[in-house]
Design an enzyme around this catalytic site. Structure first.
Site, PDB file in Angstrom:
ATOM      1  CB  CYS A   8      -0.921  -0.017   1.208  1.00 16.56           C
ATOM      2  SG  CYS A   8      -2.351   1.060   0.970  1.00 16.56           S
ATOM      3  CG  ASP A 131      -4.124  -0.370  10.390  1.00 18.25           C
ATOM      4  OD1 ASP A 131      -3.038  -0.879  10.753  1.00 18.25           O
ATOM      5  OD2 ASP A 131      -4.205   0.794   9.941  1.00 18.25           O
TER       6      ASP A 131
HETATM    7  O1  LIG Z   1      -0.500   5.120   4.531  1.00 13.07           O
HETATM    8  C1  LIG Z   1      -1.078   6.111   4.982  1.00 13.07           C
HETATM    9  O2  LIG Z   1      -0.528   7.217   5.045  1.00 13.07           O
HETATM   10  C2  LIG Z   1      -2.464   5.983   5.502  1.00 13.07           C
HETATM   11  C3  LIG Z   1      -3.208   7.123   5.706  1.00 13.07           C
HETATM   12  C4  LIG Z   1      -4.489   7.035   6.172  1.00 13.07           C
HETATM   13  C5  LIG Z   1      -5.056   5.807   6.458  1.00 13.07           C
HETATM   14  C6  LIG Z   1      -4.320   4.645   6.284  1.00 13.07           C
HETATM   15  C7  LIG Z   1      -3.026   4.717   5.798  1.00 13.07           C
HETATM   16  N1  LIG Z   1      -2.259   3.588   5.617  1.00 13.07           N
HETATM   17  C8  LIG Z   1      -2.678   2.233   5.792  1.00 13.07           C
HETATM   18  O3  LIG Z   1      -2.574   1.793   7.121  1.00 13.07           O
HETATM   19  C9  LIG Z   1      -2.311   0.392   7.144  1.00 13.07           C
HETATM   20  C10 LIG Z   1      -1.084   0.089   7.997  1.00 13.07           C
HETATM   21  O4  LIG Z   1       0.038   0.779   7.546  1.00 13.07           O
HETATM   22  P1  LIG Z   1       1.531   0.456   8.081  1.00 13.07           P
HETATM   23  O5  LIG Z   1       1.983  -0.772   7.349  1.00 13.07           O
HETATM   24  O6  LIG Z   1       1.460   0.272   9.553  1.00 13.07           O
HETATM   25  O7  LIG Z   1       2.339   1.635   7.679  1.00 13.07           O
HETATM   26  C11 LIG Z   1      -2.140  -0.020   5.693  1.00 13.07           C
HETATM   27  O8  LIG Z   1      -3.377  -0.443   5.158  1.00 13.07           O
HETATM   28  C12 LIG Z   1      -1.764   1.282   5.057  1.00 13.07           C
HETATM   29  O9  LIG Z   1      -2.009   1.328   3.702  1.00 13.07           O
END
Ligand SMILES: O=C(O)c1ccccc1N[C@@H]1O[C@H](COP(=O)(O)O)[C@@H](O)[C@H]1O
Length: 219
Positions: A8, A131
């Site tokens: 992502c 998450d």
């Molecule tokens: O990535 C971002 O900036 C974000 C912004 C707003 C909502 C979600 C976001 N990211 C997503 O969060 C999870 C976990 O991320 P991480 O691997 O802990 O960095 C994942 O789905 C990201 O795409």
């Protein structure tokens, strides 16, 4: 069923190419202005064309209104909408009906109480993403590299497909899969050298580490 791997927060042609070439099943694009991974519609159009037919294109939004979603759908042409905010069950229903796309609802997890809302969302969503709940005062609800207690999902009995995210990286993804028995994993900051800057080598390592667990899992 084989494990789904989602990378992502992709924002360049080069890193998208690495993720697609390494066999990512899903590629995620962030549409949330406070995020260091936020994409303009112009870039989304370009990356959308690049990913078309090679992986599931996921549009990540946070409490987006219809006009915003409509622009994203038109330019990126996503296959799946990831709703990462405080969207209600009614809003999920409305988004699905309006845009005719499957929806992945994010459930923010900190304690077992956070799972109470699950049955209602599971009735409407096409898949669930667990998450870590962002700390109070955070500028965004995800993409912070925060981990939650995976044991909270260890006895989960959910009929819907679900994925796990939150602080995953090449070193801990195998354990996350083992404990949660999730059908998919999602990573953003764990494959970056700094916020918003994906590292090709880490993307490869993450996908390899996740795939290596597949043979060990019996689902
Ligand atoms: O990535 C971002 O900036 C974000 C912004 C707003 C909502 C979600 C976001 N990211 C997503 O969060 C999870 C976990 O991320 P991480 O691997 O802990 O960095 C994942 O789905 C990201 O795409």
């Amino acid at each position: 069923m084989s494990l789904l791997v989602k990378i992502c927060g992709l924002s360049t042609r080069e890193t998208l190419d690495v993720a697609l070439g390494a066999g990512a099943d899903m590629v995620g694009f962030v549409f949330f202005p406070p995020s260091p991974r936020h994409l303009s519609l112009e870039t989304a159009r370009e990356l959308g064309k690049q990913a078309k037919g090679r992986a599931t294109k996921v549009a990540l939004t946070v409490d987006a209104d219809d006009a915003t979603l409509s622009n994203i759908v038109e330019t990126l042409q996503p296959d799946l909408l990831q709703l990462h905010g405080k969207e209600t069950i009614a809003r999920l229903r409305d988004v699905k009906a309006r845009f005719g796309l499957p929806v992945m609802k994010v459930i923010a997890v900190e304690t077992s109480a956070d799972l109470a809302a699950l049955p209602g969302f599971a009735d409407v969503a096409d898949r669930i993403l667990f998450d870590a709940r962002a700390p109070k005062g955070a500028t965004r609800p995800g993409g912070l590299g925060a981990v939650f207690d995976w044991q909270l999902l260890s006895k989960l009995d959910l009929k819907l497909p679900y994925m796990v995210s939150g602080g995953l990286n090449p070193d801990n993804v195998a354990e996350a899969i083992r404990v949660t028995r999730a059908g998919g994993v999602d990573v953003s900051s764990g494959v970056e050298r700094s916020p918003g800057h994906k590292d090709p080598e880490m993307i490869l390592k993450f996908i390899r580490a996740a795939r290596a667990t597949e043979e060990l899992m019996v689902r």
